[in-house]
Design a protein around this motif. Structure first.
Motif: not given
Length: 81
Positions: A62, A21, A12, A10
């Motif tokens: 989130m 994100e 972010e 990921d």
């Protein structure tokens, strides 16, 4: 779910009221995976460059989104439908 069963990648970030994100999640046991991109803009006073943004509210959103996506990926489902 054992930590080793899930792989994740990921990226972010946040700036000027935007919180974002991008993630790829893969369940190595079931083979199921998903990509997700989420962006939230939260600037309650509508003024840029004043360093007063609604990041705390955005982070809560989130976290809730992450929980729902984890359920979609991790919970058993009936694939016979």
């Amino acid at each position: 779910v054992p930590r080793g069963d899930i792989t994740a990648a990921d990226k972010e970030g946040g700036a000027y009221g935007f919180l974002l994100e991008n993630a790829y999640l893969h369940d190595t046991k079931t083979g199921r995976s998903l990509f997700v991109t989420a962006v939230v803009y939260n600037n309650p006073n509508r003024t840029l460059n004043d360093d007063t943004y609604g990041y705390a509210d955005s982070e809560a959103f989130m976290a809730d989104l992450g929980e729902e996506l984890a359920r979609a990926l991790l919970l058993p489902r009936d694939d016979t439908r």
